[in-house]
Each structure stands twice: as C-alpha cells, then as structure tokens.
Design an enzyme around this catalytic site. Structure first.
Site, PDB file in Angstrom:
ATOM      1  N   GLU A 488       0.844  -1.193   0.000  1.00  0.00           N
ATOM      2  CA  GLU A 488       0.000   0.000   0.000  1.00  0.00           C
ATOM      3  C   GLU A 488       0.882   1.248   0.000  1.00  0.00           C
ATOM      4  O   GLU A 488       1.942   1.251   0.624  1.00  0.00           O
ATOM      5  CB  GLU A 488      -0.919   0.008   1.231  1.00  0.00           C
ATOM      6  CG  GLU A 488      -1.886  -1.167   1.249  1.00  0.00           C
ATOM      7  CD  GLU A 488      -2.784  -1.167   2.490  1.00  0.00           C
ATOM      8  OE1 GLU A 488      -2.682  -0.226   3.300  1.00  0.00           O
ATOM      9  OE2 GLU A 488      -3.590  -2.107   2.632  1.00  0.00           O
ATOM     10  N   HIS A 510      -8.207   0.687   2.290  1.00  0.00           N
ATOM     11  CA  HIS A 510      -7.874   0.435   3.708  1.00  0.00           C
ATOM     12  C   HIS A 510      -8.643   1.375   4.634  1.00  0.00           C
ATOM     13  O   HIS A 510      -8.062   2.063   5.483  1.00  0.00           O
ATOM     14  CB  HIS A 510      -6.369   0.570   3.939  1.00  0.00           C
ATOM     15  CG  HIS A 510      -5.891  -0.183   5.153  1.00  0.00           C
ATOM     16  ND1 HIS A 510      -4.642  -0.723   5.240  1.00  0.00           N
ATOM     17  CD2 HIS A 510      -6.499  -0.490   6.325  1.00  0.00           C
ATOM     18  CE1 HIS A 510      -4.485  -1.325   6.409  1.00  0.00           C
ATOM     19  NE2 HIS A 510      -5.605  -1.201   7.089  1.00  0.00           N
TER      20      HIS A 510
END
Length: 627
Positions: A488, A510
């Site tokens: 990420e 997320h």
C-alpha cells in the site's frame, strides 16, 4: 541571600483576568453583555502589552464594570475554582518558600488577598491596587496614589520593596517584563500556561509553559520530576486531531505530521522524541529505534503492529500500545454492508447506471437471509460480526486456531476446509502474524463453493491477489470485497491492483476502521494509554511489555526500573535502596521471559545519588523517576 520570587496574579496564578470574570457576573442578563466583555478584554490586553497607559486601562474597565462591593465575595469564590493547574499542583512550593514569595499585581487586593492566603502568602507580601466605593457600595474607582495604578507602576513598587538577593519575576505580560528591563529584577519568566503574549515571551529570559518548568529550571521542589512540556510527542499519518488535543491539554509538546515518513526521514526526525504515534504505514525498524535516543513509547493508532519491530522495542525498553477494540464496530458495519452489496450485485448495477445504461434484472441478486456466512478469525471483530449477521438472518460458521466459545447460534468448524466448503460468503478477520502469508491461496479458493464471495478486511498479505483475480475472472468466485493489499502507498495518490475493473468486486483504500467515530475512539484510547504510562508507569494493554496496573501515588517518588530478566536484579535494586536508607512505601514487579519491570514508591525525600546508582546496575535498560 538567596532568591526572591515575584508573581503576577491574573493569568499567572489564576487562569483568568479577574476583572473579566467580574464583568461576566455583573453583566449577567444584559443584552449587550458580550459586547462589553469583549471591550473590557481588549482594553485589558492594550494595558498589559503597554499600548495604552495602565491608568487609562484601569479607568476604562472599571467604568464599564458597574460592579458592587457585594459582588466581590462571588468573584473570590469563582477565582478559587480558576487557579492555574500547575500552580495548584505545586502548592507545596508556595508553602515551603512562602517567606521568599511576593505578589505584585495591577489587580486588586480585595480579591487577591483571600486567594493567595490559601497558598501561605500573607497580605503584607501582596502589592496591588485597592478599590474605591461610593456610599451605596458601588465601585467607582481606585486609589490613584498607589504606584500600581500608574503606567509602569510595577517598577516603582519593586524598587520601594528593596528586595535582597536574586529577584525573579514570573508573569504573563509585558508589564511584568518591564521590571527586568529596568534592571531591578534579575530574570523574567514569561508564564504561558494560560495565555501566550508574544511581546512578553519575545523578551523573556525563559518562557515557562507551566509552574513545573519554572521549578525545574531553578531546581526547586516540584510535583513532577520532569516537566511535561519537555516531553516531545511526534504524531504521524494524519492521526485524528483529538489525539493532538488530548496530549497537548495534558501539557506535552506535540507535533502533528500529516503523512508517514520513510525510514531515513524518521531516523532524522525521531532524535529527541519521547513518544511516537503512528498508524499502519510508518515502519519502526531497528535503525529507527537505534536513532531514537529518548524514545519511551510508541503508540499505534490502529489494530496492527507488524509495522513495529516489537522485540527490538522491548530490548530498548520502549513500550508499545495499540488500539485493538476502538474500530471494531466500524469494520463490522463495512463487512455487513459489503456482504449485502455483493449478494445483491449492487456494485455492477451502480456502475452500469453511472455509465448511462439501465439494466433492471434479478439475475445474480440474492437475499442474505438464510445464506451461510463463514468467519475466519473469531476475535473481537469476528464475534461482533457474528451477532449482526445472525440478526439479519444469516447462518454463521466460524474457524479459529484457538478454541473460541460460540456466540448465539454460530457453529464452530474444526478445519478451515470445513468452513470454506459450506460458506456462501467468507470473510477474513485474522491477525498480522507472518505465518498468515497467502493464508487464502489457490488450494483454499478451490475449496470454496462455486460462486461464493470473499471479503478481506484484515491484512493485505493474507490473500494471494493473483490467484483471487484468476478465480474472479473464471467465475469460480462470484465476487469479492477487498480493503487491504499486499503493498500500500504511504500517502494518497495513484494505485494499481490486478483486481481493478473486475465485475462485482468492491475495492476500498484500507478504510475498514476509518470512520469518524472509530478514529475519535482511537484518538482517546491510545493517548490515554500513553499518558498513563508517562504519568504513572502503568503498562496495562501494552503489546510488548509486562502488563502492570499501579495504584495512584501521591506525596512520594516513583522509581521505574526496566531491565533484562536475569537473576539477582531485584536484590541489587533493594541493596542500593537500603544503602541510601530509603523508606519503601510500595514495590511492584512484573516480568516476562526477556524483561523485568520494577516499580518502587518511596518517601518524598531521597538522596539523588541513588538515581545514579540504580542506573549503573548491570543489565539495566531504562530508568526514570516520577513525581
């Protein structure tokens, strides 16, 4: 001859300007109350900063007040509730050094005397103005012969006092600084606990955000051993502002940074930092910890802690706290929403409408009632999801490597395969153990029912994304919702995943725990844990440290000794304490296989050489003193 301490009253000993409080009382119910109070405050600041003569400031404010002698008792009662926080907590200093403490204020003795009397400062050491009243008791003026009613009157007042020894002035305004400027005071401390006046602070010998700092600089007896304003806290990754507010209000020096930092950036930034607050993207590595010369605590404002080298933190005596429960409800609600959206095929239909195409059909759209939900990981999130899923009519199955008691009618599966075989929807809520890498891979997806849905709101690395992508393209799975990814970005911007563009796939960045409520809960929970450890030594809910809940201790010193868990350390600690004839009020010990944590409460007075001796004990990792 020693030192003499000269204190201002308004906004120093108290949190407020007394005449402002008096105005609040006397103007209650008046339609123009706020307008008059603002004008009084404006005039007050003009006088304090020296922009108008103090005489003019006083005259204009009294004229606006229209106060009566009978109002003064109420004012004194109000002021008793508005003593500056750190002044009140260091009352012992005023009692012990009362012979050397004076008050010089441009306020009025009628309300100052009763307040400072409670701090052992008698009326004869209070230098202030006095009111003049008319025959009916209304305040109409002040004693114009008193030098404190005149411009720079504090200079004349202090000169007349003719104090011997070093004179230190403590106040919030420029009108306090002028005594230093005139050469009759040796030092001026700008007191900023209640208000920061730039003109005073810029000219001060020392800016003191609270009484603890003033006492620390002068090596005087104090309530706490180390001023909180000297404890630096660095919060990264746009942590909720409430965390900044909570920690700042407790007196700490807090810096807020919106993004995460690279390892090298953090190495440079962390020097001198006592507390580090992060979320999931910042990596706290060995190199970072080696550079952290003052670090005491790491607060993870999230659930996961894999971004932190917990073992090395422990070796360095750094306590780690996280927020294991604060965003549980947020994750559960998103899971429920995604279960319904996947089963109803909502996302593809929404995309069609956005693209200008109308396609009303019941094909691939099913109710969740009566369907089987498989929960992998039956912890706090899994259990709460179990309850809500049952409430909307789903049959719940769960699998966990630990023996977890079922909630409601949920059925425990002996193996992961059993759960995958039976579930219409599988949702993952497992921890960040490295052994969970590709927990759901090709073998596990083949064990799932054809057309089943997969939801991952746990950790990005637990699902083989390439295998999942192929299963969705082939129709082996009917849909997926993914909130976490193997890799990420550190900040918002461009992002790529193989799952982009696939039908009936919900992708989110997320945000499972990212609701306003969850972030606010985390911003309360983690700072409270940090403050509890810094202020008292408590390690309850620490991730990597022996957990110990300590009683609140007053009128005593608390020694915190962190050491390697080897035989004989406790005996050495007590040998040192006995050598210096210290009276132990209480002693607490908690250990794990690697580390020992000893807390010793002692009588207030102690020989400071004992601190050096305790630090020199072999296998000591960290030592600090509280109170």
């Amino acid at each position: 001859m020693g030192r003499k301490y000269v204190f201002d009253f308004d906004s120093t000993l108290t949190r407020v300007e007394a005449l402002d409080v008096l105005a609040e009382m006397t103007l209650e119910g008046k339609s123009n109350k706020e307008e008059i109070i603002q004008e009084i405050q404006h005039i007050t600041n003009l006088g304090i900063d020296g922009d108008i003569s103090f005489t003019e400031s006083l005259e204009r404010r009294i004229k606006l007040l229209k106060a009566h002698k009978d109002d003064l008792d109420g004012l004194v009662a109000e002021l008793r509730q508005k003593i500056s926080k750190s002044i009140a907590s260091n009352k012992e200093f005023f009692e012990k050094f009362s012979d050397d403490i004076y008050v010089i204020s441009c306020g009025f003795k009628e309300f100052i005397d009763p307040i400072v009397k409670e701090y052992n400062i008698p009326s004869e050491r209070v230098y202030a103005n006095t009111f003049e009243f008319d025959e009916t008791g209304y305040i109409i003026g002040f004693d114009a012969k008193n030098p404190l009613s005149q411009h720079n009157g504090k200079i004349e007042c202090l000169q007349q006092m003719n104090l011997e020894g070093e004179v230190q002035v403590i106040g919030d305004g420029y009108s306090d600084y002028v005594m230093r400027e005139a050469g009759i005071a040796h030092k001026f401390f700008a007191y900023t606990e209640n208000v920061h006046r730039a003109k005073a602070a810029d000219n001060a010998d020392h800016v003191t955000p609270n009484m603890d700092e003033f006492l620390f600089v002068n090596d005087l007896p104090r309530n706490i051993s180390y001023p909180k304003n000297r404890i630096k806290i660095l919060l990264l990754e746009n942590v909720h502002p409430a965390a900044f507010d909570n920690l700042s209000e407790d007196g700490f020096a807090v810096e807020l940074v919106k993004s995460s930092l690279s390892e090298q950036e953090l190495i440079e930034k962390i020097k001198g930092v006592h507390v580090l607050g992060i979320r999931s993207k910042t990596q706290v590595t060995q190199k970072v910890l080696d550079a952290a010369n003052k670090l005491l605590v790491v607060g993870a404002f999230c659930i996961g802690t894999t971004q932190i080298d917990l073992d090395y933190c422990k070796k360095k005596g750094v306590v780690v706290f996280n927020a294991p429960y604060s965003n549980t409800r947020s994750v559960v609600e998103l899971a429920i929403g995604e279960i319904i959206m996947l089963m109803r095929n909502v996302f593809p239909h929404s995309t069609e409408i956005h693209n200008g195409y109308w396609n009303k059909t019941a094909s691939n759209s099913r109710e969740v009632r009566g369907k089987n939900l498989g929960i992998v990981g039956y912890g706090n999130i899994g259990k709460q999801l179990s309850v809500l899923a049952e409430a909307i009519g789903m049959r719940v199955y769960y699998y966990d490597i630990d023996d977890k008691l079922a909630i409601g009618n949920a059925v425990r599966c002996e193996t992961l395969e059993d759960l995958l075989n039976v579930s219409d929807v599988v949702t993952l809520h497992i921890d960040d153990n490295k052994a969970n890498q590709n927990f759901i891979g090709e073998r596990e997806i083949k064990q799932m029912k054809k057309g089943a849905m997969l939801i991952n709101l746990s950790r990005g690395f637990v699902v083989d994304i390439e295998v999942l992508s192929e299963a969705l393209k082939s129709g082996r799975l009917g849909g997926a919702a993914v909130d976490v990814y193997p890799e990420e970005p550190r900040g918002n911007g461009k992002f790529h995943t193989e799952l982009q563009g696939l039908s009936n796939v919900i992708l989110t960045p997320h945000i499972g725990g990212s609701t306003e409520e969850a972030q606010r809960n985390i911003a309360d929970f983690v700072p409270n844990k940090i403050m509890d450890y810094i202020n008292s030594g408590n390690t309850v809910d620490a991730v990597n440290f022996p957990n110990i809940r300590l009683p609140k201790q007053t009128n005593a010193h608390r020694f915190l000794h962190i050491h390697k868990n080897v035989p004989g350390i406790m005996a050495q600690i007590n040998k040192v304490l006995a050598k210096y004839e210290l009276n132990i009020i209480g002693q607490y010990l908690s250990t794990d296989s690697d580390l020992g944590y000893v807390i010793t409460d002692l009588d207030k007075e102690y020989n400071k050489d004992v601190v050096k001796a305790l630090r020199q004990i072999d296998n000591t990792i960290k030592f600090r003193v509280l109170y």
